[in-house]
Design a protein around this motif. Structure first.
Motif, PDB file in Angstrom:
ATOM      1  N   GLU A  22       0.832  -1.206   0.000  1.00  0.00           N
ATOM      2  CA  GLU A  22       0.000   0.000   0.000  1.00  0.00           C
ATOM      3  C   GLU A  22       0.867   1.256   0.000  1.00  0.00           C
ATOM      4  O   GLU A  22       0.614   2.188  -0.762  1.00  0.00           O
ATOM      5  CB  GLU A  22      -0.932   0.014   1.217  1.00  0.00           C
ATOM      6  CG  GLU A  22      -1.821   1.236   1.254  1.00  0.00           C
ATOM      7  CD  GLU A  22      -2.781   1.253   2.432  1.00  0.00           C
ATOM      8  OE1 GLU A  22      -3.472   2.270   2.591  1.00  0.00           O
ATOM      9  OE2 GLU A  22      -2.854   0.269   3.193  1.00  0.00           O
ATOM     10  N   PHE A  25       2.532   1.492  -3.555  1.00  0.00           N
ATOM     11  CA  PHE A  25       1.566   1.756  -4.626  1.00  0.00           C
ATOM     12  C   PHE A  25       1.010   3.169  -4.519  1.00  0.00           C
ATOM     13  O   PHE A  25       0.854   3.859  -5.523  1.00  0.00           O
ATOM     14  CB  PHE A  25       0.411   0.754  -4.595  1.00  0.00           C
ATOM     15  CG  PHE A  25       0.777  -0.673  -4.891  1.00  0.00           C
ATOM     16  CD1 PHE A  25       1.948  -1.013  -5.563  1.00  0.00           C
ATOM     17  CD2 PHE A  25      -0.058  -1.700  -4.488  1.00  0.00           C
ATOM     18  CE1 PHE A  25       2.267  -2.341  -5.843  1.00  0.00           C
ATOM     19  CE2 PHE A  25       0.249  -3.031  -4.770  1.00  0.00           C
ATOM     20  CZ  PHE A  25       1.413  -3.347  -5.438  1.00  0.00           C
ATOM     21  N   TYR A  26       0.692   3.607  -3.301  1.00  0.00           N
ATOM     22  CA  TYR A  26       0.095   4.932  -3.122  1.00  0.00           C
ATOM     23  C   TYR A  26       1.113   6.040  -3.391  1.00  0.00           C
ATOM     24  O   TYR A  26       0.790   7.047  -4.007  1.00  0.00           O
ATOM     25  CB  TYR A  26      -0.491   5.061  -1.709  1.00  0.00           C
ATOM     26  CG  TYR A  26      -1.260   6.334  -1.493  1.00  0.00           C
ATOM     27  CD1 TYR A  26      -2.439   6.591  -2.188  1.00  0.00           C
ATOM     28  CD2 TYR A  26      -0.821   7.291  -0.593  1.00  0.00           C
ATOM     29  CE1 TYR A  26      -3.156   7.758  -1.996  1.00  0.00           C
ATOM     30  CE2 TYR A  26      -1.532   8.467  -0.385  1.00  0.00           C
ATOM     31  CZ  TYR A  26      -2.697   8.694  -1.091  1.00  0.00           C
ATOM     32  OH  TYR A  26      -3.398   9.858  -0.909  1.00  0.00           O
ATOM     33  N   ILE A  30       1.033   2.010  -9.014  1.00  0.00           N
ATOM     34  CA  ILE A  30       0.990   0.552  -9.017  1.00  0.00           C
ATOM     35  C   ILE A  30       1.902  -0.037 -10.085  1.00  0.00           C
ATOM     36  O   ILE A  30       2.687  -0.943  -9.829  1.00  0.00           O
ATOM     37  CB  ILE A  30      -0.465   0.059  -9.213  1.00  0.00           C
ATOM     38  CG1 ILE A  30      -1.334   0.517  -8.039  1.00  0.00           C
ATOM     39  CG2 ILE A  30      -0.510  -1.460  -9.368  1.00  0.00           C
ATOM     40  CD1 ILE A  30      -2.823   0.381  -8.285  1.00  0.00           C
ATOM     41  N   GLN A  31       1.805   0.479 -11.286  1.00  0.00           N
ATOM     42  CA  GLN A  31       2.539  -0.137 -12.391  1.00  0.00           C
ATOM     43  C   GLN A  31       4.045   0.056 -12.284  1.00  0.00           C
ATOM     44  O   GLN A  31       4.808  -0.813 -12.690  1.00  0.00           O
ATOM     45  CB  GLN A  31       2.018   0.394 -13.725  1.00  0.00           C
ATOM     46  CG  GLN A  31       0.607  -0.085 -13.999  1.00  0.00           C
ATOM     47  CD  GLN A  31       0.061   0.412 -15.319  1.00  0.00           C
ATOM     48  OE1 GLN A  31       0.535   1.396 -15.881  1.00  0.00           O
ATOM     49  NE2 GLN A  31      -0.960  -0.270 -15.814  1.00  0.00           N
ATOM     50  N   LYS A  56       0.053 -10.018  -8.908  1.00  0.00           N
ATOM     51  CA  LYS A  56       0.129  -8.637  -8.429  1.00  0.00           C
ATOM     52  C   LYS A  56      -1.272  -8.040  -8.378  1.00  0.00           C
ATOM     53  O   LYS A  56      -1.608  -7.280  -7.454  1.00  0.00           O
ATOM     54  CB  LYS A  56       1.042  -7.811  -9.339  1.00  0.00           C
ATOM     55  CG  LYS A  56       1.260  -6.391  -8.855  1.00  0.00           C
ATOM     56  CD  LYS A  56       2.223  -5.656  -9.778  1.00  0.00           C
ATOM     57  CE  LYS A  56       2.463  -4.241  -9.328  1.00  0.00           C
ATOM     58  NZ  LYS A  56       3.356  -3.512 -10.263  1.00  0.00           N
ATOM     59  N   GLU A  57      -2.108  -8.378  -9.343  1.00  0.00           N
ATOM     60  CA  GLU A  57      -3.489  -7.893  -9.364  1.00  0.00           C
ATOM     61  C   GLU A  57      -4.222  -8.308  -8.084  1.00  0.00           C
ATOM     62  O   GLU A  57      -4.944  -7.493  -7.490  1.00  0.00           O
ATOM     63  CB  GLU A  57      -4.209  -8.442 -10.591  1.00  0.00           C
ATOM     64  CG  GLU A  57      -5.669  -8.038 -10.680  1.00  0.00           C
ATOM     65  CD  GLU A  57      -6.350  -8.700 -11.872  1.00  0.00           C
ATOM     66  OE1 GLU A  57      -6.855  -7.961 -12.721  1.00  0.00           O
ATOM     67  OE2 GLU A  57      -6.372  -9.958 -11.928  1.00  0.00           O
ATOM     68  N   VAL A  60      -3.071  -6.045  -5.356  1.00  0.00           N
ATOM     69  CA  VAL A  60      -3.664  -4.706  -5.491  1.00  0.00           C
ATOM     70  C   VAL A  60      -5.093  -4.705  -4.950  1.00  0.00           C
ATOM     71  O   VAL A  60      -5.480  -3.799  -4.199  1.00  0.00           O
ATOM     72  CB  VAL A  60      -3.623  -4.221  -6.961  1.00  0.00           C
ATOM     73  CG1 VAL A  60      -4.434  -2.949  -7.146  1.00  0.00           C
ATOM     74  CG2 VAL A  60      -2.185  -4.017  -7.415  1.00  0.00           C
ATOM     75  N   ALA A 113      -5.868   3.987  -8.806  1.00  0.00           N
ATOM     76  CA  ALA A 113      -5.858   2.591  -9.292  1.00  0.00           C
ATOM     77  C   ALA A 113      -6.696   2.460 -10.550  1.00  0.00           C
ATOM     78  O   ALA A 113      -6.304   1.764 -11.495  1.00  0.00           O
ATOM     79  CB  ALA A 113      -6.374   1.653  -8.204  1.00  0.00           C
ATOM     80  N   GLU A 116      -4.782   3.744 -13.518  1.00  0.00           N
ATOM     81  CA  GLU A 116      -3.697   2.861 -13.948  1.00  0.00           C
ATOM     82  C   GLU A 116      -4.188   1.532 -14.502  1.00  0.00           C
ATOM     83  O   GLU A 116      -3.631   1.025 -15.470  1.00  0.00           O
ATOM     84  CB  GLU A 116      -2.751   2.576 -12.776  1.00  0.00           C
ATOM     85  CG  GLU A 116      -1.871   3.732 -12.396  1.00  0.00           C
ATOM     86  CD  GLU A 116      -0.741   3.282 -11.490  1.00  0.00           C
ATOM     87  OE1 GLU A 116       0.119   2.496 -11.950  1.00  0.00           O
ATOM     88  OE2 GLU A 116      -0.731   3.706 -10.324  1.00  0.00           O
TER      89      GLU A 116
END
Length: 188
Positions: A22, A25-26, A30-31, A56-57, A60, A113, A116
């Motif tokens: 988290e 990603f934040y 994410i990518q 990974k999905e 997420v 999210a 992306e």
């Protein structure tokens, strides 16, 4: 054969993994964040990570789901301590202003999210939509308690303030949206 990992350790590992993912990603997107970065930040091996989340999905989605519970829970705890229904709605904007002013504020995690991955991941899109549905219902419950039929406009003010603050990096949008919501509530 290695000894089985105790339940408590698995829960600590899961929390460490979700916290690390988290945060990365934040802060960075994410990518752009690879699983090696998640591994390094969490202190878990890739094998342990992929045993818990096959893709990974999946990670997420788990991050978004857990963030939703915490984020909406924190908002509710702040708002529901206010006894007056109208002031409770306005407290949403006060909470947003505090969030926007945090140095780690990077906008709405679900909108980010969606931007992306929303076009390529059905699972992420479904999780984003579920968060927005639940958040809309949360706002509507507070607004409906005032008797003013303005739940949707107030929700849009909240969303607009979040997006604006995320893009501009300036927390003032919460105050502007609060003033508009007060006008709506008074007219309703």
């Amino acid at each position: 054969m290695p000894a089985p990992i105790p339940v408590e350790q698995r829960e600590r590992d899961r929390d460490a993994l979700l916290d690390a993912a988290e945060g990365l990603f934040y802060a960075r997107g994410i990518q752009v964040v690879g699983m090696d970065a998640v591994r390094a930040a969490s202190g878990l091996s890739l094998k342990r990570i992929y045993q818990r989340f096959a893709t990974k999905e999946d990670l997420v989605v788990a991050v978004l789901r857990r963030r939703d519970q915490r984020w909406r829970g924190d908002l509710a705890a702040y708002v529901e301590r206010v006894p007056d229904a109208g002031e409770r709605v306005l407290a949403v904007f006060d909470w947003l202003a505090r969030w926007f002013a945090r140095p780690d504020f990077r906008g709405c995690a679900w909108i980010n999210a969606h931007g992306e991955l929303g076009a390529t991941s059905e699972a992420v899109l479904a999780e984003v939509r579920e968060h927005k549905r639940a958040f809309r219902a949360q706002i509507a419950a507070w607004v409906d308690a005032t008797g003013a039929p303005v739940a949707e406009p107030v929700f849009l003010l909240v969303e607009g303030a979040i997006v604006t603050a995320g893009i501009t990096g300036e927390p003032e949008s919460a105050g502007h949206a609060r003033a508009a919501a007060a006008t709506l509530l008074a007219a309703g």
